[in-house]
Design an enzyme around this catalytic site. Structure first.
Site, PDB file in Angstrom:
ATOM      1  N   LYS A 281       0.830  -1.207   0.000  1.00  0.00           N
ATOM      2  CA  LYS A 281       0.000   0.000   0.000  1.00  0.00           C
ATOM      3  C   LYS A 281       0.869   1.265   0.000  1.00  0.00           C
ATOM      4  O   LYS A 281       2.032   1.248   0.396  1.00  0.00           O
ATOM      5  CB  LYS A 281      -0.933  -0.009   1.217  1.00  0.00           C
ATOM      6  CG  LYS A 281      -2.009  -1.097   1.179  1.00  0.00           C
ATOM      7  CD  LYS A 281      -3.092  -0.817   0.154  1.00  0.00           C
ATOM      8  CE  LYS A 281      -4.091  -1.952  -0.013  1.00  0.00           C
ATOM      9  NZ  LYS A 281      -5.014  -2.094   1.101  1.00  0.00           N
ATOM     10  N   ARG A 316      -3.315 -10.928   3.703  1.00  0.00           N
ATOM     11  CA  ARG A 316      -3.502 -10.884   2.248  1.00  0.00           C
ATOM     12  C   ARG A 316      -2.320 -10.145   1.624  1.00  0.00           C
ATOM     13  O   ARG A 316      -2.148  -8.943   1.842  1.00  0.00           O
ATOM     14  CB  ARG A 316      -4.820 -10.181   1.931  1.00  0.00           C
ATOM     15  CG  ARG A 316      -5.185 -10.142   0.459  1.00  0.00           C
ATOM     16  CD  ARG A 316      -6.525  -9.423   0.261  1.00  0.00           C
ATOM     17  NE  ARG A 316      -6.905  -9.409  -1.142  1.00  0.00           N
ATOM     18  CZ  ARG A 316      -6.531  -8.487  -2.025  1.00  0.00           C
ATOM     19  NH1 ARG A 316      -5.729  -7.491  -1.642  1.00  0.00           N
ATOM     20  NH2 ARG A 316      -6.937  -8.541  -3.274  1.00  0.00           N
TER      21      ARG A 316
END
Length: 343
Positions: A281, A316
């Site tokens: 991210k 994840r």
């Protein structure tokens, strides 16, 4: 009456007091709890002072996920069959390449495969249902035809896409809108009886990073997920079949993301297994000064380890081999290792 929140102060040290409680049936324990109210300073209380219903939710072992026990960390490998995902768009959008990548992820240590046909990166546009189905369902069917031996999750906001994925052999639903984008997702989850991950997001991908604001991001996200879980249960979806995801990067600033990661153990109070999706991210890139998303594996590992230390069961990630290696070492250090049987 003002609402009270209870965050277990998770520990993994081998010097565990006899009075300590096990967190979510996993590898962490706790003997103290942070008691939080919105308009008061937090307090630290002994775990033995918890209300009985809160203690049960914090301590109860989580149900297996598609046959996988959750008393050890599980890695969910990301397979984006899209042309425009933020870090791997266009790499695996052809069926043969997607199947090959799925097998590689499994060999590298993925316990679960998460297949998505619509990018939900900041600024992404909605993909028509038929196109999303054409990207995902054939890949799932092809994997089942070759006896792919791990659970498959479908990453979608749309009920029809989810239904077609289940028909093709998927074992789990992963909805980044927590069933808000398409209310028919409630029926798909209820009728199928499959596990569903409910994630918090503020806004839609097109505008979610414009100016996200919260009164208290940790408590606001908790309240949202609690409400969505209550709605799911009201429609006949069992809490044991629900996974909660605080939605790192979905309508959050860098500081919001850090606050959520610091407070992850609060979400065990929902009584569900937890999923952490922080892989590659932007906040990792900002903090580490790493512009290219596919170079953010070390930062992803750091966040994963922070989640492990707070008992998060499902992680994840894109870089499965590297993260799996880090998790195995963390697990061996934390819980022990034998040459004969691994742990």
């Amino acid at each position: 009456m003002e609402k009270t929140y209870y965050r277990a102060i998770a520990r993994t040290d081998t010097a565990r007091p006899d009075s300590a409680l096990t967190l979510a049936g996993g590898w962490c324990w706790f003997d103290e709890v942070e008691m939080i109210r919105r308009d008061a300073d937090p307090e630290i209380i002994p775990a033995t002072h918890l209300p009985e219903d809160v203690m049960i939710r914090l301590c109860s072992a989580r149900a297996p996920l598609a046959g996988l026990a959750l008393d050890a960390p599980r890695i969910m490998g990301i397979l984006n069959v899209t042309p425009d995902s933020f870090s791997d768009g266009g790499q695996f959008d052809l069926e043969d390449a997607a199947v090959a990548r799925a097998l590689e992820l499994r060999q590298n240590g993925a316990d679960i495969l998460d297949i998505g046909g619509e990018s939900t990166r900041p600024g992404a546009e909605e993909v028509p249902e038929d196109e999303e189905i054409s990207r995902t369902a054939p890949v799932i069917a092809a994997l089942r035809q070759i006896d792919f031996d791990a659970p498959i999750s479908i990453d979608t906001r749309k009920a029809l896409v989810a239904d077609q994925a289940l028909e093709s052999g998927a074992d789990m639903l992963n909805d980044v809108s927590a069933m808000e984008f398409d209310p028919a997702m409630v029926e798909v989850a209820q009728v199928s009886g499959m596990p569903i991950c409910l994630m918090h997001a503020q806004g839609l991908p097109g505008d979610m990073q414009d100016d996200p604001r919260y009164s208290d991001v940790l408590l606001d996200v908790y309240d949202y997920l609690e409400d969505r879980i209550a709605l799911a249960e009201a429609h006949g979806i069992e809490r044991a079949n629900i996974i909660a995801d605080p939605g790192i990067g979905f309508g959050k600033t860098l500081q919001h993301n850090l606050a959520l990661i610091r407070g992850l153990s609060l979400f065990h109070g929902l009584g569900c297994s937890l999923l952490l999706g922080a892989s590659r991210k932007r906040f990792i890139g900002t903090i580490s000064q790493t512009e290219e998303a596919d170079q953010r594996m070390p930062g992803t590992l750091a966040v994963t380890l922070a989640g492990l230390a707070q008992g998060v069961q499902i992680h994840r990630v894109h870089d499965v081999a590297e993260i799996a290696q880090g998790v195995r070492l963390w697990d061996a250090i934390t819980r022990g290792y034998s040459e004969e049987g691994g742990r």
